[in-house]
Scaffold this active site. Structure first.
Site, short mmCIF file in Angstrom:
data_model
loop_
_atom_site.label_atom_id
_atom_site.label_comp_id
_atom_site.label_asym_id
_atom_site.label_seq_id
_atom_site.Cartn_x
_atom_site.Cartn_y
_atom_site.Cartn_z
N TYR A 283 38.30 45.18 33.35
CA TYR A 283 38.02 45.12 34.28
C TYR A 283 36.45 45.63 35.10
O TYR A 283 35.34 45.33 35.84
CB TYR A 283 39.23 46.16 35.66
CG TYR A 283 40.23 45.91 35.42
CD1 TYR A 283 40.34 44.48 36.48
CD2 TYR A 283 41.36 46.00 34.99
CE1 TYR A 283 41.86 43.95 36.10
CE2 TYR A 283 42.47 44.71 34.46
CZ TYR A 283 42.61 43.74 35.88
OH TYR A 283 43.94 43.22 35.81
N GLU A 346 43.76 40.42 30.58
CA GLU A 346 43.41 40.26 32.11
C GLU A 346 41.81 40.64 32.77
O GLU A 346 40.75 41.87 31.79
CB GLU A 346 44.39 41.99 32.39
CG GLU A 346 45.88 41.85 33.07
CD GLU A 346 46.64 42.72 33.05
OE1 GLU A 346 45.95 43.84 34.08
OE2 GLU A 346 47.57 43.43 33.10
C1 FCB Z 1 45.93 46.70 35.11
C2 FCB Z 1 48.16 46.06 35.07
C3 FCB Z 1 47.63 45.06 36.29
C4 FCB Z 1 47.22 45.17 37.11
C5 FCB Z 1 45.67 45.14 37.05
C6 FCB Z 1 45.36 45.03 38.72
O1 FCB Z 1 45.16 47.47 35.00
O2 FCB Z 1 48.05 46.26 33.82
O3 FCB Z 1 49.11 45.60 36.73
O4 FCB Z 1 47.40 46.13 38.58
O5 FCB Z 1 45.42 46.06 36.79
#
Ligand code: FCB
Length: 441
Positions: A283, A346
């Protein structure tokens, strides 16, 4: 085949919290405690995916992804965490698996995305070593049903975040504030991962991975104290969860604990069983300084210095696409040949996503975010990192943990009053992007 997918998690989308024999999870308990989640939101209904899953599979087919990362709810399969299996829970994931395969979408289940059965919390949750073995039994139960059709499995999602937010700081379920006393919850998750790898392979799983949340750590200055603090943070956030799995050894944890008495002979061998891929959730980077002033009551050897000078998401997270390249190339130089192929399991951003008068959602900032992060991933690949997949967080707007329904991460907008799904501009952009891809690269 390069995997291009979207990701979700059970508690964040399924709803149907009390249906078809599902037992309560720590997140049900936590969300129903006043003051825990913003505006008292809960996952009781969420996106109602448990009933609307055919529509959600159709949305993925329309998008053109070839993979879908979802999580399996442990208490839906084993309502008290162990023992009696709830067939109807397994049936749900069985139907979902077949529907995905029929659309050419590879199912990529994660076995634990933070929704521990409440019955296991009552015996100590991940602070209890026995939960590791129970996790492996649960993994075996699910794999016995699905491994004939599911090639790739993920054991845990982000054990760092679960330990830090759930057990150290108490801002996520189960809401414990153990600070550095939470370290056994890291070890027992990792041990559970290792035991689950064995159970999954014994049940016929062909590929197994672990998903870690990783962050490039930037020292706030070149001062020795800040550099040392950044190193200490890197150990806690990244190396505590990567080193034992990839190298079979813990990093130096002396800044956090005087003793690793919870680690027993043979544990690290179990934890470091070879993996087919390492899942990385990215992120943003983290900027760290030495703690200042009188010793803080946290007792931690670092302080978050914040990042300025970059655009931010609705969550306030800095948008630093090159951080993904930096992270991936950093992993490669740190672990070398011990680093398995990487899956970006992710990546995504929350945006305000207010519908226009015409009811469309023009989330240009998300399009820009995804475009630039995919470019950064490709840059890392050009620099020699073996990346095999990329999953957008998330398919749908969903229950964003302590933020409830306030942070929207979806390619598809969800009206939480009606459950209505509306693909956003980013959905159309990603669809066009995928049409232009050779799926081998
Ligand atoms: C991560 C999580 C996911 C979501 C994203 C924004 O840490 O794995 O479930 O909440 O962040």
């Amino acid at each position: 085949m390069f995997l291009w997918g979207t990701a979700t998690a059970a508690y964040q989308i399924e709803g149907a919290a009390g249906e078809d024999g599902r037992g309560p999870s720590v997140w049900d308990t936590f969300a129903h405690e006043p003051g825990r989640v913003r505006d008292g939101h809960t996952g009781d209904v969420a996106c109602d995916h448990y009933h609307r899953w055919p529509e959600d599979v159709a949305l993925m087919a329309g998008l053109g992804v070839n993979a879908y990362r979802f999580s399996i709810s442990w208490p839906r399969v084993l309502p008290t965490g162990a023992g009696e299996v709830n067939r109807r829970g397994l049936d749900f994931y069985d139907r979902l698996t077949d529907a995905l395969l029929a659309e050419g979408v590879q199912p990529v289940p994660t076995l634990f995305h933070w929704d521990l059965p409440q019955a296991l919390e009552e015996r100590g949750g991940w602070m209890d070593r026995d939960v590791s073995a129970l996790f492996a039994e649960y993994a075996a139960t699910v794999a016995a049903r699905l491994a004939d059709r599911v090639p790739l499995w993920i054991t845990l999602n982000e054990p760092f975040v679960h330990m830090a937010f759930g057990y150290a700081m108490g801002v996520h379920a189960p809401g414990r504030v153990l600070m550095t006393g939470a370290l056994p919850a890291a070890h027992h998750q990792l041990l559970g991962h290792g035991l689950a790898v064995q159970a999954l392979r014994a049940a016929g799983a062909r590929q197994v991975a672990l998903t870690n949340n990783c962050t490039p750590v930037w020292p706030a200055s070149t001062r020795e104290q800040d550099v040392a603090a950044a190193g200490a943070y890197d150990i806690l956030h990244n190396r505590l969860f990567n080193d034992p799995v990839l190298l079979g050894a813990y990093p130096d944890l002396s800044a956090y604990t005087g003793s690793l008495e919870f680690v027993r002979d043979g544990d690290l061998k179990t934890i470091s069983a070879p993996l087919d891929a390492l899942g990385i959730n990215y992120y943003n980077p983290t900027r760290i300084a030495a703690p200042t002033g009188p010793p803080t009551d946290t007792g931690l050897p670092f302080a978050d210095a914040g990042i300025t000078g970059y655009p931010t998401t609705a969550f306030g997270w800095p948008v630093v696409p090159d951080g993904l390249r930096e992270l991936l190339t950093g992993l490669k130089s740190r672990y070398g040949a011990a680093l398995p192929p990487i899956l970006i399991t992710e990546n995504g951003c929350s945006q305000p996503d207010e519908p226009t008068e015409r009811g469309t959602i023009e989330d240009e900032a998300r399009v820009d975010f995804l475009d630039r992060h995919i470019a950064a991933m490709r840059q890392a690949m050009a620099e020699g990192v073996d990346v095999r997949g990329y999953f957008v967080w998330s398919l749908l707007d969903n229950f964003e943990w302590a933020e409830g329904y306030h942070q929207r991460f979806g390619l598809v907008h969800v009206d939480f009053a009606t459950g209505r799904r509306t693909p956003k501009r980013s959905y159309r952009w990603f669809k066009g992007f995928l049409e232009g891809q050779n799926t081998d690269t």
